[in-house]
Each structure stands twice: as structure tokens, then as C-alpha cells.
Design an enzyme around this catalytic site. Structure first.
Site, PDB file in Angstrom:
ATOM      1  N   ARG A 112      13.589 -24.862  27.350  1.00  0.00           N
ATOM      2  CA  ARG A 112      14.002 -24.044  26.214  1.00  0.00           C
ATOM      3  C   ARG A 112      13.933 -24.768  24.877  1.00  0.00           C
ATOM      4  O   ARG A 112      13.495 -24.210  23.878  1.00  0.00           O
ATOM      5  CB  ARG A 112      15.430 -23.545  26.448  1.00  0.00           C
ATOM      6  CG  ARG A 112      15.456 -22.558  27.583  1.00  0.00           C
ATOM      7  CD  ARG A 112      16.861 -22.152  27.952  1.00  0.00           C
ATOM      8  NE  ARG A 112      16.780 -21.120  28.981  1.00  0.00           N
ATOM      9  CZ  ARG A 112      17.834 -20.585  29.573  1.00  0.00           C
ATOM     10  NH1 ARG A 112      19.049 -20.981  29.262  1.00  0.00           N
ATOM     11  NH2 ARG A 112      17.674 -19.652  30.475  1.00  0.00           N
ATOM     12  N   GLY A 160      35.252 -15.967  34.280  1.00  0.00           N
ATOM     13  CA  GLY A 160      33.807 -15.856  34.491  1.00  0.00           C
ATOM     14  C   GLY A 160      33.447 -16.493  35.824  1.00  0.00           C
ATOM     15  O   GLY A 160      34.297 -16.630  36.709  1.00  0.00           O
ATOM     16  N   LEU A 161      32.195 -16.899  35.963  1.00  0.00           N
ATOM     17  CA  LEU A 161      31.766 -17.435  37.253  1.00  0.00           C
ATOM     18  C   LEU A 161      32.611 -18.627  37.674  1.00  0.00           C
ATOM     19  O   LEU A 161      33.049 -18.708  38.820  1.00  0.00           O
ATOM     20  CB  LEU A 161      30.292 -17.825  37.194  1.00  0.00           C
ATOM     21  CG  LEU A 161      29.338 -16.646  37.165  1.00  0.00           C
ATOM     22  CD1 LEU A 161      27.896 -17.126  37.084  1.00  0.00           C
ATOM     23  CD2 LEU A 161      29.511 -15.777  38.401  1.00  0.00           C
ATOM     24  N   HIS A 194      22.519 -19.913  22.234  1.00  0.00           N
ATOM     25  CA  HIS A 194      22.722 -19.278  23.524  1.00  0.00           C
ATOM     26  C   HIS A 194      23.794 -19.946  24.376  1.00  0.00           C
ATOM     27  O   HIS A 194      24.582 -19.287  25.043  1.00  0.00           O
ATOM     28  CB  HIS A 194      21.385 -19.285  24.272  1.00  0.00           C
ATOM     29  CG  HIS A 194      21.431 -18.670  25.631  1.00  0.00           C
ATOM     30  ND1 HIS A 194      21.875 -17.384  25.832  1.00  0.00           N
ATOM     31  CD2 HIS A 194      21.095 -19.150  26.849  1.00  0.00           C
ATOM     32  CE1 HIS A 194      21.807 -17.118  27.130  1.00  0.00           C
ATOM     33  NE2 HIS A 194      21.352 -18.161  27.767  1.00  0.00           N
TER      34      HIS A 194
END
Lengths: 658, 258
Positions: free
Chosen positions: A330, A42-43, A422
């Protein structure tokens, strides 16, 4: 073992600079003889592998997907933060640092977070140089938008596909190194064990997911960039394959696990629609720039949203948090949604949802657009159409996604949203150099615990993944490998490799030979339900104690009654999944123990026993201003080590967004 | 939306591995909710097979939100099924009604050999990117991001091309199994930006060379790729690629790296 975070001495804003100027280096001729394994593309993984390849190290990358480009960073939607202050709105490195520390509810390290804020600007430069097509203004310069927990516009974006564009940039840089022969890429390979020789991480055992064969790989250092563990909850916004296995194997081999209970529940996801649901889909936080969140003022109101007049709507975020309004962080937004639904104000068939409404944004943008076009007497319909056009350009792909899933048109009817798992702020404990408690083993990106404290701000995950990979690890790895230049490559017939491979194959055989009655999927769902009910958005001591016992019982049942079809030596996704769920069944217990230990509420960790009168999280700084780093001591045995957090610059206070 | 339930007949391609012959197998699934995604319907079928101690159907999937490019089913003769601009994972069962029969196959192309059932090997796409789908800039080389303004329209067009998810639907939909839409999306993404300009000629030539080497077919302007692309990648990109390629070859500077 005492935990040494290795934060460099000196003033906060000089620490990284002085580290970079004084760390040890490896000369190019020696780099060619040093092997690095990067697990996950991934990143964090792709940017690290590309950058290390460019420096001349011999890199091997591993991913379980069919290509590095599929890693779940690709799904990040809204944007990436950077302290560029292009908008002239008062941003600075210090502000990004401060917002991140405060957003994390004072449970992260000042030194790490300041470094993150410092390199944030370089990330945007690097990505633009790679050809990442960020959104631009008509003057040709980069555009920004707002995200939660900040009062400046510092988020760079590419429509609702920022993660995709950044990952493709990193992936292309990685493929370039593959072409040059500096990186060898192993796709459809899953790391199943860490190999330690003389106390140092020296390789991995990976399973070739196409043939089912176990393969051995040596390296002078191993980098875990394998993402977070949100899938322990079964339903999350993670990809189906996202898992904790690489990190968990490392944990069982001596890497401490930091703050495992810190989970981020994202406020704006498409609500669950039934038992069949396999994953939850995020609606980007960027939607809170323009969308307004509300529920009816009347409990159990069954009218359609458009039939409820303005004065009978409760815009509860704007009401409770006037300073930040719909852009509170959030954790705060999620709890507020849960509070309204629990109190009986929820909407939709399940009553477990709130509205995210674009009507006023569409009207506002429509009027601006009408003015631009010189339409002085535009009627309501024209304004609406013009406004929808603007909203489409900003958020079009998200609105489309919503419509495909729900069958409803969000331009006309407010979206229904609800919080969902998440991101995980917890992860492998690492020091300032991103090294775990196992020498030679590093963790980058979401896989480590480092920079977000108890709650991550939106658009900061992409920033951290790329900061770790492009700008931190190239320095810190060299500083450690400088002492390893005399170590010759160790042949993989070394007894440690033999033993590690045997451990993996015994475990696989044990799984295959259970031949029980229940599917892997069913165990995963049952674990997810325990975690969500008792270690989710709100937790209490009683529930957590119950959860620990329930997970133990479920794990026992799994190891005696799971059924895995097919063969070991073939492409067998059920077997892959079984190994991952087995690890989640161990991790879940540790998460509950950590949540039970932390007798306070902070960020995403909300213990019902510790809240203020108006329902806000109440920290216990005198007792819990530390990182809980857990050491694995055998089946269900974990020992907690404390890393105290010292705030030299910021003064922790009750977090307020009012 | 009105919810309903349905019973369906599925004809699914089964193939043990790349060497063995494949065949269609027929399954019945019952009580499928119209709210399920297509892959959730497959989850139900697979759970049913596992319960009967049979081997579930292998299929690629990961993000299930239309962006990773992993899912790849050929449904009733169409790549990713009937919905416009939609990946298989985002197709929902409200498209179907009780009693329908659905035929599901893998991507069919010589350059995408079948690994098992509906899973194919798309590593040829990685190799095409390796041939030139990047800007040669090392970490740390960059100038300030706003040093070079880029016309908004160009940036937007570049983004539209860069939205390609590399799923391979374009190849599966093409009667020639050509990868021109995929290659042209990458060439366009980079050629439209000043950062991609210095390498634009070698990039176009080398990527085309690699595409041919992988055995993808030629483009005969049918347009099925664009019609089935879940991200709406436009045929204009193929026209641009042709211009880039011809420009490179005729200027003599596009010999490639080979």
C-alpha cells in the site's frame, strides 16, 4: 524505565509454543472471581471477550455504538490472510512471517510477527466452525485471492464483506456468552478515564451516552481494543465515531505510545469531491487483483478515459514494479499515485485521481466464461457481458458502492481513485504479552503498535485483531492474573475511583463552560488539514515543525472558543465529539514529534529528505532500527524511550518489489 | 455527473427523550451540493444549528459506507429513503432537486423506543441474537477449515442471509413492526451450514420466542421488509424460518431452552 519486550528465549519457531507450555494458569474456580474489562467490541475486543467469557472470567464489554456489532471492523472489505497453503503455491508460516516483516519495512518484532503467522491458520478454522460463510469453490472448499506485497494466494474472503462476516462471527460468540451470564455488555458507553490503584489498572470511568451519567467499573485487568486513530486526519476511511480517546487517556496515565507517526495511507479510495466531505470510502485492495492502474501519458490530458488509446496510457505500477505490478504494498502504491498526480498526470475534475480499470479483466474473464459455455465464436458484446458477470460475483458490492457515491458505472468507465488515510500501525506500546507499560492494562488489535512495523499488508488487520483476541490474550492474561487471584474486587467508592471520576467531570464541565463561537466539527476539520498537509503521505522537517506550532495554537483556540450545545446529563453527540477532538488535538502533536524524530523514510512514513534516486523510501537502519515509545510527561511534554529491534532470522535489506 | 446546488425544506422529528412527546420541526437548508450524501446534508444543517446556538438534530450514524447498520432514517415515508438496496448514509443528494421538501422520521416501532430525535434503541435485536443466533463452539475447538466441504450454492445462500446489517429497516417498513426478516436472516445463515445444523431446532424456537417477548408484531406476508432492506435480504428466508420453526415444534425437539 527500560522497555522489556519479554520475547521468550529459544528459536523463533519455538517461542510461542514454549511460552504456551510454560505460562502460568488460573484454575476455573479462581477465574470466576476475576473481572476483566474489554473496551471496544471490534474483532479484537469481541473475540477476546467471547474467549475469556468461555474460559470463565467475569467480563464486561464497552462500546460507544448502540451494539457491539457496529464496531468498525465491520467495514473491512477484502479479506484475511492465513498461512494455510490450500492453493499449493508455496505458502508457509515462514513466508507469511517474512512477507509481513518485509512489508512492514523491518520495523516490527520478529517474535510477535512469527506468532501471528503461526496462529493465522487457527483463525480460519475457528471462523468456519462459527459459521462464517467464506467464499468457496465449486468443490466445496475455501477460495483464496491475492493481496498486495505477496506472491501467493493466502487471502480468505466473503465477497467484499469479509470484516462484516468475521465480526458477526465474533459478535455471535460474544452474545452467546452474554446469554450465559459470563459477559455483561454496556453499549452506548464511552471509556473516559483509566483507574489505577497501587500501580495497576483496576477499572475505568465510562460515560453512559444515553443519560450522560458517569459510571465506575472495577476489574482485575483492563483490555483496550479500541481501534486506531486515523480520524486525527478528519478525512479517513474510519467510521465517524472512531477515536483515540480510550488509548489517549491510558497514555496520559502512563502507557507509552509506540511509533505514533506510522500511518497507513490506502492507495485505492474514492477521491474527495468537495468541502462537504465527511469521510472517505475505501475501494478494497482486492480490486488490484484484477484492476489495472493507469494515468494518461500526456500531462493534463482532458479526454475521457475510454477515448485514450492503449499506447497513450501509462500503467505506472506495472512499469515501475514489474515483479509485483499492481499488487505492490500500500505505501508504495500510494506514493506512486501521488507522484503521478503531483507531476501533472492526475485525472478527473480535481486532477487528484488515477484510473483503476477493469476493462481487460472483464475481457479476460469473459473469454474464459465463453469457453466454459462452449461459445466458440462469441462476439465482443457477449464476452463483455459474461465478463461483467464474473466481476460482479467477485466485487459486486464494491462496484455498487462506487456507483452510489459517484453516480458513474465502473463496469463501463474506469474508477477514479486516490490514496486516503486508512489505518494506524502505531498505537499503545505492548510487550509480547500485549501488556502496556501500565501493569494490568493490555492493548489488542489496531489499538496496539505491535505487528505491522511501518506498513501493514492488506488483509492482515483482521488477522491480527482475531489473533490477539482468540489466541494470544487467553494465554498471556492468565499468565499475569495467576498472581492476582488473592486480590478481592475493589469497591468503586475507593478514593482512586472518586478521583478519576472527578477528573472526568471537571473536564466535561470545562468543555461545556467554554461557550465559544466555533463548532467542534470546524476544529476537527482544521486539525485534519494540518495533519494531511504536513504529516500525511510525505513529510519534511520544516513542515513538521510548523505543524507542531499550528496544532498547539489550534488547541489553545479550541479550549477558549469551542461551542457545545445541550446539556451534560443527556444524549449529547456534540459533547461526545468534543472530548474526542480534544484528544486528537493532543495526539496530533505527538505524531508530528515522532515523525520529526525519525530521520528516515520507512513504510508509510516518508520523509522527503530521505529517498533514493528513483523516489523509494530510504531507511537509516544504523540510526532508527527501533520502536519509538513515547512517555507522557505533561502538557506538550513527551519523553522518547527506545526499544531496539533485533533481527535474528531475517536480514533487513532495501525493500524491493521490482 | 452534472453537479448542481439546491435549497430544501426539511421536516424533521424532534423528541427530547423517550418520555416526552415529539413533534415535527421545519428547517431550511441552502446551497446543498448534489454530490453530498444525505447525512452530509444533515451535517450542514447541524452546523447551521450550532452556529445559531441551537441544539443539533441527533441521528445515529457511524461507518457511512452502508455496512455498520447504525444509520436509520425514515425518509418521505420510506426506510432509508427512495434508493433500492441503499442505507441512509449511501443515499446521495442527486436524488433531490431544488425546492423539494423532505420529511424525516425515526424508525417507528414499540420495540425500538426513541432515545432522542431520530435515534432509537435497537437493543432488542441483540437480545434476539442472545437467544440463539450463534453456533455453540468455544475458541480452540475447531477442526481444519477444509475438513468439511460445503456446497457452493449453500454457502452463497448462507452468505446472502448473513449480509444482514441489523439496521431494523425491515421492522420500520412493516405495518406490523415485525422482525421476521431479521430473525429469518440469522436462522437461515446458520441453518444452511453444517456447522449450524446441530442447534437448528432450538435456535429457531428460542429466537422466535424472544422476538415475541420483545413485542415485535406478526408477519402477514406483506413484503415491505424485503422491498426496503438495504442488503436485499430475501423473503425466502422467512419461508425457511417458518419451515424450521414448524419442523422443530412438530418434531417435539424444539422445546427451546426456556
Amino acid at each position: 524505565m527500560t522497555l522489556n519486550s519479554k520475547i521468550p528465549a529459544g528459536p523463533l519457531d519455538k517461542k510461542w509454543e514454549s511460552y504456551k507450555s510454560t505460562c502460568k494458569l488460573v484454575n476455573p474456580a479462581n477465574k470466576r472471581h476475576l473481572d476483566i474489562i474489554v473496551v471496544g467490541t471490534g474483532l479484537a475486543g469481541a473475540s477476546a471477550a467471547a474467549s475469556l467469557g468461555e474460559l470463565g472470567y467475569k467480563v464486561k464489554t464497552f462500546c460507544f455504538q448502540d451494539s457491539p456489532r457496529r464496531a468498525h471492523s465491520i467495514a473491512a472489505q477484502g479479506g484475511i490472510n492465513a498461512a494455510k497453503n490450500y492453493q499449493n503455491d508455496g505458502d508457509s508460516t515462514y513466508r507469511l512471517f517474512y512477507d509481513t516483516i518485509k512489508g512492514g519495512d523491518y520495523r516490527s518484532r520478529e517474535g510477535n510477527v512469527h506468532r501471528l503467522a503461526e496462529v493465522s491458520a487457527n483463525i480460519i478454522d475457528q471462523c468456519v466452525a462459527q459459521g462464517v460463510p467464506f467464499a468457496r469453490e465449486y468443490g466445496g472448499l475455501l477460495s483464496n485471492r491475492s493481496f498486495g506485497g505477496t506472491q501467493v494466494q493466502r487471502t480468505f474472503y466473503a465477497a467484499g464483506q469479509t470484516g462484516q462476516q468475521l465480526l458477526i462471527g465474533a459478535y455471535q460468540a460474544l452474545e452467546r456468552q452474554v446469554a450465559l451470564g459470563n459477559v455483561t455488555q454496556y453499549s452506548r458507553h464511552e471509556m473516559l478515564e483509566l483507574v489505577i490503584i497501587d500501580g495497576k489498572a483496576r477499572g475505568i470511568i465510562a460515560r453512559n451516552l444515553v443519560t450522560g451519567e458517569l459510571e465506575r467499573f472495577f476489574a482485575h485487568a483492563v483490555l483496550l481494543c479500541s481501534g486506531g486513530y486515523g480520524n486525527v486526519f478528519y478525512l479517513s476511511t474510519n467510521a465517524m465515531g472512531s477515536n483515540v480517546t480510550a488509548a489517549w487517556k491510558a497514555h496520559k496515565k502512563g502507557a507509552y505510545f509506540g511509533n505514533p507517526c506510522f500511518t497507513q495511507i490506502h492507495p485505492t479510495c474514492i477521491p474527495v469531491s468537495g468541502d462537504h466531505q465527511s469521510k472517505l470510502t475505501l475501494m478494497s485492495e482486492s480490486l488490484r487483483n484484477d484492476g489495472r492502474i493507469w494515468v494518461p501519458k500526456k500531462q493534463g490530458d482532458s479526454r475521457k478515459p475510454n477515448e485514450i488509446p492503449e499506447d497513450e496510457r501509462d500503467y505506472y505500477l506495472e512499469r515501475r514494479y514489474p515483479a509485483f505490478g499492481n499488487l505492490v504494498p500500500r505505501d508504495v502504491a500510494s506514493r506512486a499515485a501521488k507522484e503521478r498526480c503531483d507531476a501533472g498526470y492526475g485525472v478527473g475534475a480535481s486532477k487528484q485521481a488515477v484510473y483503476l480499470d477493469y476493462a481487460s479483466a472483464i475481457e479476460r474473464y469473459g473469454k474464459v466464461e465463453a469457453n466454459k459455455q462452449g461459445l466458440s465464436n462469441a462476439d465482443a458484446r457477449t464476452i463483455r457481458e459474461l465478463g461483467e458477470g464474473v466481476v460482479k460475483e467477485k466485487y459486486g458490492n464494491l462496484f455498487e458502492m462506487y456507483e452510489k457515491i459517484t453516480g458513474e458505472n465502473p463496469y463501463k468507465v474506469p474508477m477514479r481513485i486516490y490514496p486516503a488515510v486508512h489505518y494506524t500501525m502505531g498505537g499503545l506500546w505492548v510487550d509480547y504479552e500485549l501488556q502496556t507499560t501500565v501493569p494490568g492494562l493490555y492493548a489488542l488489535g489496531e489499538a496496539n503498535f505491535s505487528d505491522h512495523g511501518a506498513n501493514r499488508l492488506g488483509a492482515s488487520a483482521l488477522m491480527q485483531g482475531l489473533a490477539d483476541g482468540y489466541f494470544v490474550i487467553p494465554y498471556t492474561l492468565g499468565n499475569n492474573l495467576a498472581d492476582d487471584i488473592r486480590t478481592k474486587a475493589i469497591p468503586t467508592n475507593h478514593p482512586a475511583f472518586e478521583a478519576a471520576e472527578k477528573e472526568v467531570s471537571d473536564r466535561i464541565n470545562r468543555l461545556m463552560n467554554i461557550k465559544g463561537k466555533e463548532s467542534v466539527e470546524s476544529f476537527h476539520k482544521r486539525l485534519g488539514k494540518i495533519m494531511w498537509d504536513k504529516c500525511g503521505m510525505a513529510r519534511n522537517a520544516q513542515g513538521l515543525k510548523e505543524a507542531v506550532e499550528e496544532i498547539k495554537a489550534l488547541r489553545k483556540e479550541f479550549w477558549s472558543n469551542v461551542y457545545i450545545p445541550g446539556e451534560v446529563k443527556e444524549f449529547n453527540p456534540e459533547l461526545d465529539k468534543a472530548g474526542r477532538v480534544a484528544d486528537f488535538l493532543e495526539l496530533g502533536e505527538l505524531m508530528c514529534l515522532d515523525a520529526l524524530n525519525r530521520n528516515e523514510s520507512c513504510g508509510g512514513h516518508f520523509r522527503e529528505e530521505y529517498q533514493t534516486e528513483d523516489g523509494e523510501a530510504m531507511r537509516q537502519d544504523d540510526k532508527y532500527m527501533y520502536v519509538a515509545a513515547w512517555e507522557y510527561k505533561g502538557d506538550s511534554q513527551f519523553e522518547m524511550h527506545r526499544e531496539d529491534l533485533n533481527y535474528e532470522v531475517v536480514h533487513p535489506s532495501q525493500r524491493s518489489y521490482k | 455527473m452534472e453537479h448542481y446546488h439546491m435549497n430544501l425544506t426539511l421536516k424533521v422529528w424532534r423528541q427530547k427523550n423517550k418520555n416526552e412527546r415529539g413533534r415535527f420541526e421545519t428547517f431550511q437548508v441552502k446551497n446543498i451540493s448534489s454530490e453530498m450524501s444525505f447525512l452530509e446534508m444533515f451535517d450542514v444543517l447541524n452546523e447551521q444549528l450550532v452556529a445559531e446556538q441551537k441544539e443539533p438534530i441527533a441521528f445515529d450514524h457511524d461507518c457511512r459506507e452502508g455496512i455498520c447498520g447504525m444509520c436509520s432514517m425514515y425518509i418521505n415515508g420510506r426506510a432509508h429513503g427512495p434508493w433500492h438496496h441503499t442505507t441512509t448514509c449511501q443515499l446521495h443528494m442527486r436524488e433531490y432537486k431544488d425546492g423539494d421538501t423532505i420529511v424525516v422520521e425515526p424508525w417507528r416501532a414499540n420495540s425500538f423506543p426513541v432515545i432522542k430525535d431520530l435515534v432509537v434503541d435497537r437493543s432488542s435485536f441483540d437480545r434476539i441474537i442472545q437467544a440463539g443466533g450463534y453456533v455453540s463452539v468455544n475458541t480452540g475447538n475447531a477442526v481444519d477449515a477444509n475438513a468439511l466441504p460445503i456446497e457452493k450454492q449453500k454457502a452463497d445462500e448462507s452468505f446472502a442471509a448473513a449480509a444482514c446489517i441489523g439496521c431494523g429497516a425491515c421492522v420500520a417498513a412493516c405495518p406490523n413492526a415485525s422482525a421476521m426478516l431479521f430473525v429469518s436472516a440469522k436462522v437461515s445463515h446458520l441453518a444452511l451450514l453444517p456447522q449450524g445444523d446441530p442447534e437448528r431446532k432450538t435456535r429457531a424456537v428460542n429466537m422466535i420466542q424472544q422476538m415475541d417477548k420483545e413485542g415485535f408484531g406478526s408477519c402477514t406476508n406483506i413484503g415491505a421488509c424485503e422491498a426496503e432492506c438495504p442488503k436485499g435480504i430475501s423473503l425466502e428466508n422467512i419461508a425457511r424460518l417458518n419451515r424450521e420453526y414448524i419442523g422443530a415444534v412438530f418434531s417435539g425437539s424444539g422445546e427451546g431452552n426456556a
